[in-house]
Enzyme design. Structure first.
Site, PDB file in Angstrom:
ATOM      1  N   GLY A  76       0.818  -1.190   0.000  1.00 45.42           N
ATOM      2  CA  GLY A  76       0.000   0.000   0.000  1.00 45.42           C
ATOM      3  C   GLY A  76       0.860   1.252   0.000  1.00 45.42           C
ATOM      4  N   ARG A  78       2.309   5.123  -1.635  1.00 47.78           N
ATOM      5  CA  ARG A  78       2.729   5.782  -2.854  1.00 47.78           C
ATOM      6  C   ARG A  78       4.226   5.587  -3.069  1.00 47.78           C
ATOM      7  NH1 ARG A  78      -1.591  10.756  -2.053  1.00 47.78           N
ATOM      8  NH2 ARG A  78      -1.189  11.315  -4.216  1.00 47.78           N
ATOM      9  N   TYR A  81      11.467   6.192  -0.987  1.00 46.18           N
ATOM     10  CA  TYR A  81      12.879   5.966  -1.282  1.00 46.18           C
ATOM     11  C   TYR A  81      13.472   5.027  -0.248  1.00 46.18           C
ATOM     12  CZ  TYR A  81      17.913   6.701  -1.130  1.00 46.18           C
ATOM     13  OH  TYR A  81      19.268   6.493  -1.092  1.00 46.18           O
ATOM     14  N   HIS A  82      14.302   4.091  -0.706  1.00 44.30           N
ATOM     15  CA  HIS A  82      15.129   3.268   0.181  1.00 44.30           C
ATOM     16  C   HIS A  82      16.582   3.386  -0.276  1.00 44.30           C
ATOM     17  CE1 HIS A  82      11.660   1.618   2.073  1.00 44.30           C
ATOM     18  NE2 HIS A  82      11.271   0.922   1.020  1.00 44.30           N
ATOM     19  N   ALA A 147       8.819   5.610   7.566  1.00 40.49           N
ATOM     20  CA  ALA A 147       7.710   5.303   6.664  1.00 40.49           C
ATOM     21  C   ALA A 147       7.109   3.948   7.026  1.00 40.49           C
ATOM     22  CB  ALA A 147       8.190   5.296   5.212  1.00 40.49           C
ATOM     23  N   ILE A 148       5.813   3.819   6.781  1.00 41.20           N
ATOM     24  CA  ILE A 148       5.089   2.578   7.009  1.00 41.20           C
ATOM     25  C   ILE A 148       4.395   2.188   5.708  1.00 41.20           C
ATOM     26  CG2 ILE A 148       3.233   1.433   8.281  1.00 41.20           C
ATOM     27  CD1 ILE A 148       5.442   2.145  10.151  1.00 41.20           C
ATOM     28  N   GLY A 149       4.536   0.943   5.305  1.00 43.82           N
ATOM     29  CA  GLY A 149       3.831   0.446   4.119  1.00 43.82           C
ATOM     30  C   GLY A 149       3.702  -1.058   4.217  1.00 43.82           C
ATOM     31  N   GLY A 160       6.614  -3.455   5.660  1.00 41.63           N
ATOM     32  CA  GLY A 160       6.710  -3.066   7.065  1.00 41.63           C
ATOM     33  C   GLY A 160       7.039  -1.602   7.247  1.00 41.63           C
ATOM     34  N   CYS A 178       5.588   9.580  -0.206  1.00 42.39           N
ATOM     35  CA  CYS A 178       4.255   9.201   0.256  1.00 42.39           C
ATOM     36  C   CYS A 178       3.195  10.222  -0.152  1.00 42.39           C
ATOM     37  CB  CYS A 178       4.234   8.986   1.768  1.00 42.39           C
ATOM     38  SG  CYS A 178       5.359   7.680   2.304  1.00 42.39           S
TER      39      CYS A 178
END
Length: 223
Positions: A76, A78, A81-82, A147-149, A160, A178
Site C-alpha cells: 500500500g 505511494r 525511497y530506500h 515510513a510505514i507500508g 513493514g 508518500c
C-alpha cells in the site's frame, strides 16, 4: 517487563545491502511458506542500494526525478525511497493467529517504531491524515523520520517500515515521499544522533517482544 521474541519468529539482521527486487522475491516466497505450510514468521532488518518503490496508490506525477531504479512494490501507499543509511524492517506475521485485524497490526507496528525511537533519544508520533512516523526537525517543523507500508496476502503480512538513520536526504528529492509535499524528511543523523544499524536493530529487538505480545493480546480479546 520487556518480553522476548518467541522462537516461532525468526529474527534476521543483515549487515550488507540487499537489492530490493531480491528482497521482494524472498518476501513473497516466505509469505507463501507461512501461509501454506506454517513456516516460521519473520522479522527481517536490512538496507537496500538506492531505489524508488511505488505502492499501489503511486501517482506518476509524484516521481519527479527517477535517478534510481523504480520498482513496483505491491504494498500500500505511494512512492518511497530506500537506500544506504536507512534501516528497513520487513515483518511477515500470520494474522490468522493474531486477530485478523489489519488496522490493529499497522497501529502496533507504528507503536513499535515510535517506542524504539524514544529509546534512542528521538520523540516521534503519528500525525492525523499523514502516513508515517513524524518528529520535530532541526528547524522546528514537523518532518518524516520513518515510513510505514504493508501488504497482507492470505492474512500474512509483508513489507513493514523504514527509519532514516543517516541516509543521503537529497535522494528523497526525486519523489514526493508518500505524496506529502508540504513536509520534509529528516534522520537521526540530522538530529545529532549517530547510531549504527546494528545498535538500532538491537533497540528494535528489545521492543519486539512487546509488539508481538500486543498482537497476541488482540487475538486473545476476540470472541
Amino acid at each position: 517487563m520487556t518480553q522476548s521474541v518467541p522462537d516461532t519468529v525468526e529474527w534476521r539482521s543483515e549487515s550488507g545491502q540487499v537489492p530490493y527486487r531480491a528482497a521482494l522475491t524472498e518476501m513473497e516466497a516466505r509469505n507463501r511458506e507461512i501461509s501454506d505450510s506454517g513456516a516460521r514468521e519473520l522479522v527481517w532488518l536490512l538496507e537496500h542500494p538506492p531505489v524508488y518503490t511505488a505502492g499501489t496508490s503511486a501517482d506518476g506525477a509524484e516521481l519527479l526525478d527517477p535517478r534510481f531504479e523504480v520498482v513496483e512494490a505491491g504494498r500500500g501507499g505511494r512512492y518511497t525511497y530506500h537506500g544506504p543509511g536507512q534501516r528497513v524492517g520487513y515483518v511477515l506475521l500470520d494474522l490468522k493467529e493474531r486477530g485478523r485485524d489489519v488496522r490493529g497490526f499497522v497501529q502496533s507496528l507504528e507503536g513499535w517504531v515510535i517506542a524504539t525511537l524514544a529509546d534512542v533519544g528521538v520523540e516521534s508520533w503519528r500525525a492525523e491524515g499523514r502516513i508515517g512516523i513524524w518528529t520535530r526537525d532541526i528547524d522546528g517543523r514537523e518532518a518524516k523520520i520513518g515510513a510505514i507500508g504493508v501488504r497482507v496476502r492470505r492474512w500474512v503480512t509483508m513489507h513493514g517500515f523504514s527509519v532514516n538513520l543517516a541516509p543521503d536526504l537529497a535522494h528523497f528529492s526525486g519523489i514526493i515521499p508518500c505524496g506529502i509535499e508540504e513536509f520534509g524528511v529528516t534522520s537521526l543523523s540530522r538530529l545529532g544522533i549517530d547510531l549504527a544499524p546494528a545498535a538500532f536493530d538491537e533497540a528494535l529487538q528489545r521492543r519486539a517482544g512487546d509488539f508481538l505480545a500486543a498482537l497476541e493480546g488482540k487475538a486473545d480479546a476476540l470472541p
